[in-house]
Design a protein around this motif. Structure first.
Motif, PDB file in Angstrom:
ATOM      1  N   ILE A 430     -43.828  42.057  23.572  1.00  0.00           N
ATOM      2  CA  ILE A 430     -43.802  40.422  23.950  1.00  0.00           C
ATOM      3  C   ILE A 430     -44.092  39.593  23.142  1.00  0.00           C
ATOM      4  O   ILE A 430     -43.421  38.582  22.939  1.00  0.00           O
ATOM      5  CB  ILE A 430     -44.836  40.542  25.310  1.00  0.00           C
ATOM      6  N   VAL A 431     -45.017  39.942  22.281  1.00  0.00           N
ATOM      7  CA  VAL A 431     -45.829  39.192  21.274  1.00  0.00           C
ATOM      8  C   VAL A 431     -44.661  38.795  20.213  1.00  0.00           C
ATOM      9  O   VAL A 431     -44.591  37.771  19.694  1.00  0.00           O
ATOM     10  CB  VAL A 431     -47.162  39.553  20.939  1.00  0.00           C
ATOM     11  N   ASN A 432     -44.041  39.871  19.649  1.00  0.00           N
ATOM     12  CA  ASN A 432     -43.114  39.518  18.741  1.00  0.00           C
ATOM     13  C   ASN A 432     -42.250  39.031  19.072  1.00  0.00           C
ATOM     14  O   ASN A 432     -41.430  38.429  18.157  1.00  0.00           O
ATOM     15  CB  ASN A 432     -42.742  41.055  18.125  1.00  0.00           C
ATOM     16  N   ALA A 433     -41.698  38.873  20.413  1.00  0.00           N
ATOM     17  CA  ALA A 433     -40.361  38.124  20.695  1.00  0.00           C
ATOM     18  C   ALA A 433     -41.032  36.452  20.728  1.00  0.00           C
ATOM     19  O   ALA A 433     -40.011  35.766  20.798  1.00  0.00           O
ATOM     20  CB  ALA A 433     -40.234  38.559  22.129  1.00  0.00           C
ATOM     21  N   VAL A 434     -42.337  36.270  21.135  1.00  0.00           N
ATOM     22  CA  VAL A 434     -42.704  34.746  21.062  1.00  0.00           C
ATOM     23  C   VAL A 434     -42.898  34.527  19.618  1.00  0.00           C
ATOM     24  O   VAL A 434     -42.564  33.210  19.129  1.00  0.00           O
ATOM     25  CB  VAL A 434     -44.034  34.804  21.948  1.00  0.00           C
ATOM     26  N   PHE A 435     -43.839  35.037  18.870  1.00  0.00           N
ATOM     27  CA  PHE A 435     -44.055  34.898  17.456  1.00  0.00           C
ATOM     28  C   PHE A 435     -43.662  36.093  16.797  1.00  0.00           C
ATOM     29  O   PHE A 435     -44.199  37.069  17.238  1.00  0.00           O
ATOM     30  CB  PHE A 435     -45.472  34.435  17.358  1.00  0.00           C
ATOM     31  N   LYS A 436     -43.047  35.801  15.521  1.00  0.00           N
ATOM     32  CA  LYS A 436     -42.893  36.939  14.709  1.00  0.00           C
ATOM     33  C   LYS A 436     -44.055  37.400  14.231  1.00  0.00           C
ATOM     34  O   LYS A 436     -44.837  36.731  13.365  1.00  0.00           O
ATOM     35  CB  LYS A 436     -42.093  36.376  13.460  1.00  0.00           C
ATOM     36  N   ALA A 437     -44.338  38.653  14.533  1.00  0.00           N
ATOM     37  CA  ALA A 437     -46.065  39.165  14.384  1.00  0.00           C
ATOM     38  C   ALA A 437     -46.313  39.126  12.939  1.00  0.00           C
ATOM     39  O   ALA A 437     -47.209  39.052  12.647  1.00  0.00           O
ATOM     40  CB  ALA A 437     -46.284  40.304  15.254  1.00  0.00           C
ATOM     41  N   ARG A 438     -45.390  39.780  12.239  1.00  0.00           N
ATOM     42  CA  ARG A 438     -45.687  39.984  10.796  1.00  0.00           C
ATOM     43  C   ARG A 438     -45.602  38.628   9.964  1.00  0.00           C
ATOM     44  O   ARG A 438     -44.655  37.888  10.063  1.00  0.00           O
ATOM     45  CB  ARG A 438     -45.104  41.096  10.214  1.00  0.00           C
ATOM     46  N   VAL A 439     -46.477  38.361   8.965  1.00  0.00           N
ATOM     47  CA  VAL A 439     -46.130  37.202   8.120  1.00  0.00           C
ATOM     48  C   VAL A 439     -44.915  37.546   7.105  1.00  0.00           C
ATOM     49  O   VAL A 439     -44.652  38.557   6.897  1.00  0.00           O
ATOM     50  CB  VAL A 439     -47.432  37.054   7.308  1.00  0.00           C
ATOM     51  N   THR A 440     -44.432  36.378   6.582  1.00  0.00           N
ATOM     52  CA  THR A 440     -43.490  36.587   5.662  1.00  0.00           C
ATOM     53  C   THR A 440     -43.859  37.209   4.309  1.00  0.00           C
ATOM     54  O   THR A 440     -45.225  37.404   3.942  1.00  0.00           O
ATOM     55  CB  THR A 440     -42.794  35.165   5.034  1.00  0.00           C
ATOM     56  N   VAL A 441     -42.776  37.403   3.494  1.00  0.00           N
ATOM     57  CA  VAL A 441     -43.426  38.461   2.146  1.00  0.00           C
ATOM     58  C   VAL A 441     -44.243  37.310   1.475  1.00  0.00           C
ATOM     59  O   VAL A 441     -45.068  37.711   0.928  1.00  0.00           O
ATOM     60  CB  VAL A 441     -42.005  38.575   1.427  1.00  0.00           C
ATOM     61  N   GLU A 442     -43.523  36.146   1.382  1.00  0.00           N
ATOM     62  CA  GLU A 442     -44.332  35.005   0.468  1.00  0.00           C
ATOM     63  C   GLU A 442     -45.769  34.726   0.923  1.00  0.00           C
ATOM     64  O   GLU A 442     -46.696  34.875   0.190  1.00  0.00           O
ATOM     65  CB  GLU A 442     -43.711  33.616   0.621  1.00  0.00           C
ATOM     66  N   ASP A 443     -45.828  34.769   2.453  1.00  0.00           N
ATOM     67  CA  ASP A 443     -47.066  34.633   2.668  1.00  0.00           C
ATOM     68  C   ASP A 443     -48.219  35.536   2.455  1.00  0.00           C
ATOM     69  O   ASP A 443     -49.435  35.671   2.263  1.00  0.00           O
ATOM     70  CB  ASP A 443     -47.054  34.323   4.390  1.00  0.00           C
ATOM     71  N   GLU A 444     -47.639  37.031   2.630  1.00  0.00           N
ATOM     72  CA  GLU A 444     -48.453  38.215   2.552  1.00  0.00           C
ATOM     73  C   GLU A 444     -48.843  38.202   0.959  1.00  0.00           C
ATOM     74  O   GLU A 444     -50.020  38.621   0.813  1.00  0.00           O
ATOM     75  CB  GLU A 444     -47.667  39.511   2.879  1.00  0.00           C
ATOM     76  N   GLU A 445     -47.974  37.920   0.040  1.00  0.00           N
ATOM     77  CA  GLU A 445     -48.263  37.890  -1.353  1.00  0.00           C
ATOM     78  C   GLU A 445     -49.421  36.971  -1.837  1.00  0.00           C
ATOM     79  O   GLU A 445     -50.038  37.160  -2.589  1.00  0.00           O
ATOM     80  CB  GLU A 445     -46.993  37.665  -2.210  1.00  0.00           C
ATOM     81  N   THR A 446     -49.179  35.634  -1.175  1.00  0.00           N
ATOM     82  CA  THR A 446     -50.330  34.574  -1.246  1.00  0.00           C
ATOM     83  C   THR A 446     -51.514  34.878  -0.958  1.00  0.00           C
ATOM     84  O   THR A 446     -52.565  34.529  -1.368  1.00  0.00           O
ATOM     85  CB  THR A 446     -49.648  33.101  -0.953  1.00  0.00           C
ATOM     86  N   GLY A 447     -51.763  35.408   0.303  1.00  0.00           N
ATOM     87  CA  GLY A 447     -52.689  35.821   1.020  1.00  0.00           C
ATOM     88  C   GLY A 447     -52.700  34.999   2.161  1.00  0.00           C
ATOM     89  O   GLY A 447     -52.449  33.823   2.371  1.00  0.00           O
TER      90      GLY A 447
END
Length: 486
Positions: A430-447
Motif C-alpha cells: 500500500i505504501v509503495n503504491a502511494v510513495f515509492k518506498a525506496r529512495v533513488t540511486v542518486e539520493d542513496e549515493e548522496t545520503g
C-alpha cells in the motif's frame, strides 16, 4: 502526488480529532465526575470513598519513573542505530526514532490506547471506549493495575508502542524515503501493534486467555518489530554497493553510549512491568541485568573464537541481545535461569547476525538478528524456565515439570510471526503504491541526511587565518556528485 498524499494524511488526522471530539464533548471527565458524585451523595460519602479504587503513591511514583526510563530508550536507540550507519545517513537514521516519539504519542491518545486496552471485541481488538483518553484519568483501572492511576498506566504502555515502531527502522536504514516511512509507521502501529498488544496484554485478548506469558514484550515488541523489519529489508532490497563498498559504523562511541542508555532504560521496561514497587519488580530488575551481562560476555567470546578479536560493537550488541531475550521471561524466572538465557542468547543472536550475508538479505542494523531472533528465543525460553515460585500469576515451564506452557508459547510465537509478516507485506504494498518506498540511486549515493532532510550531521569546515575564530563551514551537498565512502 507526494504533497497531496501528505496533505491527505494531515486532513485525515484532523477529521479524526473533530469526529471523535463531539462524541465525548458531553462526557464528564473522571475527576469531575468523581467530584459530582461526592456532591450528589452527601448522605453516604464514606461509602462512596470506600468503593473508589485508590492509587498508591509509591507505586505511582515508581511507574512514572519507569515510563520515563522506557521513553529514554528511544533516544538511546537513535544513538545506537545512528552510530552504526555511514555518516551521510546519521541524521536520517536518528530522525526515525525521534519522530516516532511524536507520531505514536498522538495516535496513542486519538485511538491507539483504546484499541490496545479498551473493552475486548472477540479477543482480537479493543473498542473505542478510551479514544481521546476518554475515561482515562487519575483513578486506577483495576483491570490492569489497582494501585496506579489509569492515566499513568496508559502512558507507561505508550512508551512500549513507541520503541517497538522505532526498532523496525534499523532493518531498512539508509534506503527508505521519509514520507514512505511516516505512512508505513502510521498504518503499522494501527493494524499490527495495537491488535497484537491486545491479544497478549488486553483483558479478553485471545493469547492472554490462552495462558501465553509475555512479561514485558517478547512477542508484542521484539518479535513484531524484528519480523516486520525482516520483511521490509527483503522487499526494499539491499543497500547499493553492499559487499563491494565498505560500510563500517561511522561512530562506534555513539553506538556504545546508545547501548548503555538502552540497558539503563530497560530496567524501567522490565522491572516497571510489575506495575508496582514490589518484590516482583526487584526480581525482574535482577534477571534483566544478569541476562544482559551474560549475553555481552558470550557474544564477545563467540566472536573472539571465530574472528580472533572481541569487538566493542559485539559487546554492545550482545548486551542488547540479552536484554531482548530476558524481556518476556523477566518476571517469571530465577536469576540462575536468567544467566542461562543470557549466555545462550548472546551466542544465538551472534550467529543469526553472522549468517545474514549467506541468507541474502540486508537487515542493515540487525533488527531481526537481535530483536526477532532474541525475542523468539526469549519467548520459548519462558516456556522452559518459568516457575510459579517467582510469580504465582505465571505458570511452571518445562524445567519444572510441565510442557503445557511451552506449547502455549510456541503458539504465541507462531501467531506473532504470521500476523507481523503478512501484515507488513500488505502495508508495504500500500505504501509503495502511494510513495515509492525506496529512495533513488542518486539520493542513496548522496545520503539521506541531505536528500531527505537538507541537513548534514558533520558539515565540512576549514580553519582560516585567525585561528578558530575564523572557522567557516561548507556543506558537501554543494556537489551532488559527492559519494561518501569509508
Amino acid at each position: 502526488m507526494k504533497r497531496i498524499a501528505l496533505f491527505a494524511i494531515l486532513m485525515l488526522l484532523a477529521v479524526t480529532c473533530l469526529g471523535l471530539a463531539p462524541a465525548f464533548a458531553d462526557e464528564v471527565a473522571p475527576a469531575a465526575a468523581a467530584a459530582t458524585d461526592v456532591a450528589a451523595t452527601t448522605e453516604a460519602p464514606a461509602a462512596a470513598a470506600a468503593e473508589a479504587p485508590k492509587a498508591d503513591t509509591g507505586d505511582t511514583a515508581f511507574i512514572i519513573i519507569s515510563a520515563a526510563l522506557v521513553m529514554l530508550m528511544t533516544p538511546g536507540l537513535a544513538l545506537f542505530y545512528g552510530g552504526m550507519v555511514r555518516k551521510k545517513n546519521v541524521l536520517s537514521t536518528m530522525m526515525h526514532s525521534f519522530i516516532i516519539i511524536c507520531l505514536v504519542s498522538v495516535i496513542w491518545v486519538l485511538y491507539g490506547y483504546s484499541l490496545a486496552f479498551g473493552t475486548d471485541i472477540n479477543g482480537m481488538i479493543g473498542s473505542l471506549d478510551f479514544a481521546l483518553f476518554n475515561n482515562v484519568g487519575p483513578d486506577p483501572n483495576p483491570d490492569y493495575s489497582a494501585t496506579i492511576p489509569h492515566s499513568i498506566f496508559s502512558m507507561f504502555q505508550l512508551m512500549f508502542a513507541i520503541i517497538t515502531a522505532a526498532l523496525i527502522s534499523g532493518a531498512f536504514a539508509e534506503r527508505m524515503r521519509f514520507s514512505a516511512f511516516l505512512l508505513f509507521t502510521v498504518i503499522w502501529i494501527s493494524v499490527i501493534y495495537f491488535p497484537l498488544a491486545h491479544w497478549v496484554w488486553g483483558v479478553g485478548g485471545w493469547l492472554r486467555d490462552l495462558g501465553a506469558l509475555d512479561f514485558a514484550g517478547g512477542t508484542v515488541v521484539h518479535i513484531s518489530s524484528g519480523v516486520s523489519g525482516l520483511v521490509l529489508a527483503i522487499l526494499l532490497g539491499k543497500r547499493r554497493g553492499l559487499g563491494t563498498t565498505p560500510m563500517p559504523p561511522h561512530q562506534l562511541p555513539m553506538t556504545v553510549l546508545g547501548a548503555g542508555l538502552l540497558w539503563f532504560g530497560w530496567f524501567g521496561f522490565n522491572a516497571g512491568s510489575a506495575l508496582g514497587a514490589n518484590g516482583l519488580a526487584g526480581s525482574a530488575f535482577v534477571t534483566t541485568n544478569t541476562a544482559a551481562a551474560a549475553a555481552a560476555l558470550s557474544w564477545i567470546f563467540a566472536e573472539w573464537i571465530r574472528q580472533g578479536k572481541p569487538t566493542v560493537l559485539g559487546a554492545a550488541s550482545g548486551a542488547v541481545a540479552g536484554l531482548v531475550a530476558i524481556t518476556p521471561a523477566a518476571g517469571f524466572v530465577t536469576a540462575g535461569s536468567a544467566l542461562v538465557i543470557g549466555l545462550l542468547s548472546g551466542v544465538i543472536c551472534y550467529f543469526a547476525v553472522v549468517l545474514k550475508p549467506r541468507l541474502g538479505y540486508d537487515d542493515a542494523l540487525d533488527a531481526f538478528g537481535i530483536h526477532g531472533v532474541g525475542g523468539t528465543f526469549g519467548a520459548i525460553a519462558t516456556g522452559i524456565f518459568a516457575t510459579t515460585t517467582v510469580n504465582s500469576a505465571g505458570a511452571d515451564g518445562l524445567l519444572y515439570g510441565s510442557s503445557e506452557l511451552l506449547v502455549k508459547q510456541l503458539i504465541a510465537v507462531g501467531a506473532s510471526y504470521a500476523f507481523a509478516a503478512i501484515g507488513t507485506f500488505i502495508i508495504y504494498m500500500i505504501v509503495n503504491a502511494v510513495f515509492k518506498a525506496r529512495v533513488t540511486v542518486e539520493d542513496e549515493e548522496t545520503g539521506l541526511d541531505i536528500t531527505q532532510h537538507g541537513e548534514e550531521g558533520y558539515p565540512d569546515f576549514a580553519v582560516q587565518a585567525g585561528g578558530l575564530s575564523g572557522i567557516s563551514y561548507a556543506s558537501s551537498s554543494a556537489s551532488s556528485t559527492v559519494v561518501h565512502s569509508h
